[in-house]
Scaffold this active site. Structure first.
Site, PDB file in Angstrom:
ATOM      1  N   GLU A   1       0.872  -1.140   0.245  1.00  0.00           N
ATOM      2  CA  GLU A   1      -0.198  -0.153   0.215  1.00  0.00           C
ATOM      3  C   GLU A   1       0.496   0.804   0.389  1.00  0.00           C
ATOM      4  OE1 GLU A   1      -1.391  -2.426   2.919  1.00  0.00           O
ATOM      5  OE2 GLU A   1      -2.822  -2.877   1.002  1.00  0.00           O
TER       6      GLU A   1
ATOM      7  N   ASP B   1      -5.087   7.972  10.943  1.00  0.00           N
ATOM      8  CA  ASP B   1      -3.991   7.607  11.025  1.00  0.00           C
ATOM      9  C   ASP B   1      -3.279   7.793  12.484  1.00  0.00           C
ATOM     10  OD1 ASP B   1      -3.521   5.827   8.344  1.00  0.00           O
ATOM     11  OD2 ASP B   1      -3.251   7.925   7.801  1.00  0.00           O
TER      12      ASP B   1
END
Lengths: 265, 395
Positions: A50, A61
Site C-alpha cells: 500500500e 492515522d
C-alpha cells in the site's frame, strides 16, 4: 499500458499463502525514495504494497504515519509527483500495488483522471478511508470499475453483520479488517475480544479475503493475524524501521525487516 | 414553508455536507443520525433543555437597542447579547443540548476540540454539571496563548490535551479529537463546537444554536413591531453563532444575512482565514465544504488574530449560503476588528470577544438606511482577549 487483469485476485488465489502487505508513505524518508522502497519490498518477498499518499490532515492515522506524511509533504511530495515516480514501475515490480490516501487529495486531482492514471500505471486498488461505502456506491463506483480498480473497504469490531455483508458485496480485491483501534496486550497477542471478532468475521464466510491491519508489528503478531485471516498489513512498524535510513541502505534494511516479520529473528 | 437552505434528508446543503467518515466512526455517526431528531423532539428532553437554558445558561439573552452605535452609523442597531450567557459566549447553547443528548445515547465520556478555549470551557462546564469525564483537545500553540481558558477547563475538572501535530491549532485539535473517537467509539460522545463535521453534526449544532434567532423573532416583534429585521450580521469561523442567528430567517429572503469572515492581515497577504474568498470545494473533518487548500489538496494553515475564527473551512450550511448568494460575505482584517472592539467598548460599554468584533467591523463596509433594523449577534464577551486588547490600548 493497461493493468494486467487483477493481480490482487491472483494473489489471494494462491492457496493458503500468508499474505504480507506493507504500507509506506510515498516520498519518505526522502522525496526520491518511493521507487527504491517499492523495488526493495518486492525483492524482499512482500506480497502486496500500500503506497500512502500524504495528506495534511490524516484523521484515521496514528502518530507514526502522521509524522511520515508530514515529512513527505515537507520533502515536496504531491500526488502528481507520485504518478511521475511510478511511471515505469511495472517494468520491475510485479506484485499488487494499492494506493491509500484521503479523499480530498484525490478529489482535487479529479476522480476520473485519478482512476485513469492509476489504470495506466498498473495500480490495482485504492483505499480511501474517508470515502464511506454508501457514498462510494452512489457517486464513484462506476468510475472505479470502468478503470478496473479495486476499491478496498474497511471493517471494524463495531461493524454490524449487515454492514459487513454489504461491504463484502460492494468491495473488491480484499477486505481490510481493522483489528481494533484501541490495541491492548503485548506484541503478538490479541485480546479475547479481538479474537472473537476475527472469528465472528471468519464464520460469516465472506466472498472476499480478509487482511488484518492496525497493530501488526512483528513476526508474532503477523503469525497471530494469519491464524485468523488471509494475511496482514504492517504500516507503522515499517515506517519506524526506515525512518532516517539513507537511500543506499534502504534495500538491505527492508530485506532484514521482511525476513524478521516472516521468520522471526 | 420551503426549505431551500436547510439540510436535506441525505445530510446536504446544496452540494455541501455529507458524512465523509472512516468506517470506524460509522456506528456512532449512524446512531446519532438515526436518533438526534427523535431525541430532540422528545417532550422530556425539551423540558430538561429549556430548564437548563433558563436557569443555568441565563436565557433568554436580551436584545439590546444600541443608541450610540446606532447614532454613529445612522441606522437602528440591535445587539443580541449572547455575551451574557453563562461562560461568556453562545457556545454553551450547543454544549447544554449535546450533553443531554449524550446522556440519552448512554455515553459516559465526552471529548471536544477547542481553539480559543470558549467551546472547551462550555463543554467542561456541562460535563461538570453532569459529572461526566471530559477530555478537551487543544492545539499546543493555543494552549500557550489561551492560558486563562486552559486554567478554567482544568478547574472545571476537564483534562486538556495539547496537540502537537500540524500547526498546533484548531484544525489539528479537531483531527486529534476525531482520532480519539476512532479509538474509543463505544463509550464516547464527541461534542463538536461548530456547525462542521459529518452530518448530522452541522444540523444538530445549528438546531441547538437556533434558540438565538427564535428569541430574536419574539424580541424584535416586541421592540419594532416586526419579527424580521432588515439585516443580521454575525461573524463566521466554522459558523455556529451565525447559524443560530440566521436559522429562523433562512427561508425569509427579505432578511439580508451578512456573514463576516476573518481576513487576518489581508485577503492577499497569505495570512488569512477568509475561506469563502480563498477556498474551494474539498473534504475535511467529515464534510464536503469550502476549504482553504493548495493545488494538491493539502489543507493550508489559516491565520487570524482571533483563535475562534482561525479555521481553514466553514460549515457546509454557510458554504451553501455563500454559493447560493443567500448570505452576503464580508471580510474584516485584524486591524479593523481591533478598531471595532474599541469602538463598541467606548460607545456602548460592552467589550466584545475578538471574534465578535469582526461582525461589528463590517458596519464600516456597509451602509444602511436610517429606518432600517440591523441585528448584530454579539456572540461573546472580550474578557479572554484582554491581553491582546491591552497590547493595542496605547497604539
Amino acid at each position: 499500458m493497461i493493468a494486467t487483469k487483477n493481480r490482487i485476485k491472483a494473489l489471494f488465489e494462491q492457496g493458503d499463502k500468508e499474505v504480507l502487505s506493507i504500507y509506506f508513505t510515498a516520498g519518505y524518508p526522502n522525496l526520491g525514495d518511493t521507487v527504491t522502497v517499492l523495488k526493495s519490498l518486492a525483492a524482499a518477498g512482500v506480497d502486496m504494497v500500500e503506497i500512502g499518499i500524504p495528506f495534511s490532515d490524516p484523521m484515521a492515522d496514528g502518530p507514526t504515519i502522521q509524522q511520515s506524511g508530514q515529512r513527505a509533504l515537507e520533502n515536496g511530495m504531491t500526488l502528481s509527483l507520485l504518478f511521475e515516480q511510478l511511471e515505469n514501475i511495472r517494468e520491475e515490480v510485479k506484485i499488487p500495488l494499492v494506493l491509500m490516501g484521503y479523499l480530498n487529495v484525490v478529489y482535487q486531482y479529479g476522480i476520473e483522471l485519478f482512476c485513469k492514471k492509476c489504470s495506466e500505471l498498473g495500480i490495482d486498488g485504492v483505499i480511501l478511508p474517508d470515502l464511506p461505502m454508501d457514498l462510494y456506491e452512489e457517486a464513484y463506483k462506476a468510475t472505479f470499475e470502468r478503470y478496473g480498480l479495486s476499491f478496498i473497504q474497511l471493517i471494524t469490531p463495531q461493524s454490524s453483520e449487515e454492514r459487513i455483508r454489504k461491504i463484502d458485496a460492494l468491495s473488491d480485491g480484499f477486505i481490510y479488517m481493522v483489528s481494533s483501534a484501541a490495541t491492548t496486550g503485548g506484541a503478538g497477542q490479541f485480546s479475547e475480544a479481538q479474537e472473537a471478532y476475527f472469528e465472528r468475521v471468519r464464520g460469516m464466510n465472506l466472498s472476499k479475503p480478509t487482511v488484518i491491519g492496525f497493530g501488526i508489528a512483528d513476526h508474532e503478531s503477523f503469525q497471530a493475524a494469519c491464524a485468523h485471516a488471509r494475511g496482514a498489513i504492517i504500516g507503522s512498524a515499517f515506517i519506524r524501521a526506515i525512518r532516517g535510513v539513507d537511500t543506499e541502505e534502504l534495500a538491505e534494511c527492508i530485506h532484514q525487516f521482511v525476513q524478521k516479520i516472516r521468520f522471526g529473528n | 414553508m420551503s426549505t431551500n437552505y436547510q439540510v436535506n434528508d441525505k445530510g446536504y446543503y446544496g452540494q455541501y455536507g455529507g458524512a465523509f467518515i472512516p468506517e470506524m466512526l460509522y456506528p456512532n455517526v449512524e446512531a446519532l443520525k438515526a436518533r438526534y431528531l427523535e431525541i430532540m423532539a422528545d417532550a422530556q428532553f425539551q423540558a430538561d433543555l429549556q430548564q437548563l437554558l433558563r436557569d443555568y445558561v441565563g436565557r433568554p439573552t436580551p436584545l439590546y437597542f444600541a443608541p450610540r452605535l446606532s447614532a454613529h452609523y445612522g441606522t437602528r442597531i440591535y445587539l443580541k447579547r449572547e455575551d451574557l450567557n453563562h461562560t461568556g459566549a453562545h457556545k454553551i447553547n450547543n454544549t447544554v443540548g449535546q450533553i443531554l443528548l449524550a446522556e440519552r445515547l448512554g455515553k459516559k465520556r465526552i471529548i471536544a476540540e477547542t481553539g480559543a478555549g470558549q467551546h472547551g470551557v462550555a463543554t467542561a462546564t456541562v460535563c461538570a454539571l453532569k459529572g461526566m469525564e471530559c477530555i478537551v483537545y487543544m492545539g499546543a500553540t493555543d494552549v500557550e496563548r489561551q492560558a486563562p481558558n486552559v486554567a478554567r477547563m482544568r478547574m472545571l475538572g476537564a483534562k486538556v490535551v495539547p496537540v502537537h501535530s500540524g500547526d498546533k491549532t484548531l484544525k489539528d485539535a479537531t483531527n486529534e479529537a476525531i482520532r480519539d473517537w476512532i479509538r474509543y467509539p463505544e463509550e464516547t460522545h464527541y461534542i463538536i463546537g461548530s456547525v462542521v463535521g459529518p452530518h448530522p453534526f452541522p444540523d444538530m449544532v445549528a438546531r441547538f444554536q437556533a434558540v438565538i434567532s427564535e428569541e430574536m423573532r419574539r424580541q424584535l416583534k416586541a421592540a419594532t413591531g416586526s419579527e424580521c429585521p432588515d439585516h443580521i450580521i454575525a461573524c463566521v469561523g466554522g459558523g455556529s453563532n451565525a447559524a443560530g442567528a440566521f436559522y429562523h430567517y433562512l427561508e425569509e429572503t427579505q432578511v439580508n444575512l451578512i456573514a463576516v469572515e476573518a481576513a487576518g492581515r489581508g485577503l492577499q497577504s497569505g495570512h488569512s482565514a477568509a475561506t469563502t474568498a480563498l477556498g474551494r470545494t474539498g473534504i475535511l473533518h467529515g464534510s464536503k465544504t469550502l476549504l482553504m487548500q493548495t493545488q494538491d489538496g493539502q489543507v493550508t494553515e489559516p491565520y487570524s488574530i482571533s483563535a475562534g475564527l482561525d479555521y481553514p473551512g466553514i460549515g457546509p450550511m454557510h458554504a451553501h449560503l455563500f454559493s447560493s448568494k443567500r448570505a452576503q460575505f464580508q471580510y474584516v482584517t485584524d486591524e479593523e476588528a481591533l478598531t471595532a472592539a474599541f469602538e463598541l467598548s467606548r460607545l456602548e460599554g460592552i467589550i466584545p470577544a475578538l471574534e465578535t468584533a469582526h461582525a461589528f467591523a463590517a458596519l464600516k463596509h456597509l451602509s444602511f438606511g436610517p429606518k432600517e433594523v440591523v441585528v448584530i449577534n454579539l456572540s461573546g464577551r472580550g474578557d479572554k482577549d484582554l491581553s491582546t486588547y491591552i497590547k493595542h490600548l496605547n497604539d
